[in-house]
Design an enzyme around this catalytic site. Structure first.
Site, PDB file in Angstrom:
ATOM      1  N   SER A   1      37.209-154.622  -3.222  1.00 48.89           N
ATOM      2  CA  SER A   1      37.214-155.452  -4.332  1.00 48.89           C
ATOM      3  C   SER A   1      35.918-155.035  -5.248  1.00 48.89           C
ATOM      4  CB  SER A   1      36.850-156.916  -3.884  1.00 48.89           C
ATOM      5  OG  SER A   1      36.975-157.894  -4.718  1.00 48.89           O
ATOM      6  N   SER A   2      35.067-156.169  -5.762  1.00 52.40           N
ATOM      7  CA  SER A   2      33.982-155.641  -6.551  1.00 52.40           C
ATOM      8  C   SER A   2      33.024-156.799  -6.660  1.00 52.40           C
ATOM      9  CB  SER A   2      34.571-155.370  -8.022  1.00 52.40           C
ATOM     10  OG  SER A   2      33.578-155.272  -8.972  1.00 52.40           O
TER      11      SER A   2
ATOM     12  N   TYR B   1      40.476-157.981 -14.630  1.00 52.65           N
ATOM     13  CA  TYR B   1      39.631-157.279 -13.500  1.00 52.65           C
ATOM     14  C   TYR B   1      39.051-158.091 -12.762  1.00 52.65           C
ATOM     15  CZ  TYR B   1      36.710-153.733 -10.939  1.00 52.65           C
ATOM     16  OH  TYR B   1      36.219-153.088 -10.078  1.00 52.65           O
TER      17      TYR B   1
ATOM     18  N   LYS C   1      40.123-159.218  -8.780  1.00 52.57           N
ATOM     19  CA  LYS C   1      39.506-158.680  -7.552  1.00 52.57           C
ATOM     20  C   LYS C   1      39.069-159.927  -6.889  1.00 52.57           C
ATOM     21  CE  LYS C   1      39.021-154.262  -7.899  1.00 52.57           C
ATOM     22  NZ  LYS C   1      39.442-153.166  -7.031  1.00 52.57           N
TER      23      LYS C   1
END
Length: 255
Positions: free
Chosen positions: A140-141, A154, A158
């Protein structure tokens, strides 16, 4: 007592393992004695990575695969399981890109981030269930856990991946498979997104860099260290977690 990650002889599949964090992860796994199969969209990049991983006796293979091609992607995962005899570790690095906010970007991020994970997991679970150390790590982020620039596909997808990972852990745990997520902060490597930001918009790069208590972005190797630990038998009692690896970039209190 000597500490070991227990990677010797393990069979690992890395989706998106030819460059950046994926490549660093593959190098650590091969160095630990695992057999590794990697894929990415560009055949030349995959070939170069496999040659480097195999140069010192490492056991590595690879193929050009697009995770948005359902049939081809699933067939590659299955071919890895058959060729290696099993899959002990599945690491999915494939990711959409940030920046754009139009409908095409939503679709592209969904296909790559969410369906890229779901399709890979579904194809690999029959093999992982036969392992005595089945492990899945999804990427993920920190853009998913804290405000970052602007609302965009995005970031949102995520975040969805973290939820998918946590709930998947509960579902496949009875088959002896662990599932965890890693959320890196901005990470620098040559040719990567933040390298391009530094070249094209250095003022943005400097603004982001100043948000790190240590004054610098993370490296691919620093994130890969965390990925490999979670994937390894050394983390045998860790599942359903999202490990933030960001050098203190996010400022939320984590419970």
């Amino acid at each position: 007592m000597k500490f070991s990650l227990g990677l010797e002889g393990k069979k690992a599949v890395i989706v998106g393992g030819a460059r950046g964090i994926g490549r660093a992860t593959a190098e650590l796994l091969v160095g630990g004695g695992a057999e590794v199969a990697i894929c990415a969209r560009d055949a030349a990049t995959v070939d170069e990575a496999v040659a480097a991983l195999s140069a010192n006796g490492g056991n590595a293979s690879g193929a050009a695969v697009d995770v948005t091609d359902k049939a081809g992607y699933e067939a590659w995962i299955q071919s890895c399981g058959e060729a290696m005899g099993t899959i002990d570790i599945l690491i999915i690095m494939a990711s959409g890109v940030g920046g754009a906010v139009d409908e095409d970007s939503w679709r592209a991020n969904f296909e790559t981030t969410i369906m890229g994970a779901s399709r890979g997991v579904d194809a690999a679970v029959p093999y992982l269930a036969k392992s005595d150390a089945g492990s899945i790590v999804l990427m993920s982020s920190t853009a998913a856990v804290e405000n970052f620039f602007a609302p965009q596909p995005y970031n949102a997808l995520k975040a969805a991946l973290i939820t998918y990972s946590s709930q998947l852990a509960q579902t496949v745990g009875e088959q002896g498979i662990r599932v965890n997520c890693v959320s890196p902060g901005p990470t620098y490597f040559d040719g990567g997104n933040w390298d391009m930001v530094n070249q094209g918009a250095p003022e943005v790069f400097q603004q982001v860099e100043s948000g790190f208590p240590g004054g610098k972005l993370g490296s691919a190797e620093e994130v890969a260290n965390a990925v490999v630990f979670l994937a390894s038998p050394a983390a045998s009692f860790v599942t359903g977690t999202n490990l933030v690896v960001d050098g203190g970039f996010t400022k939320r209190v984590q419970f």
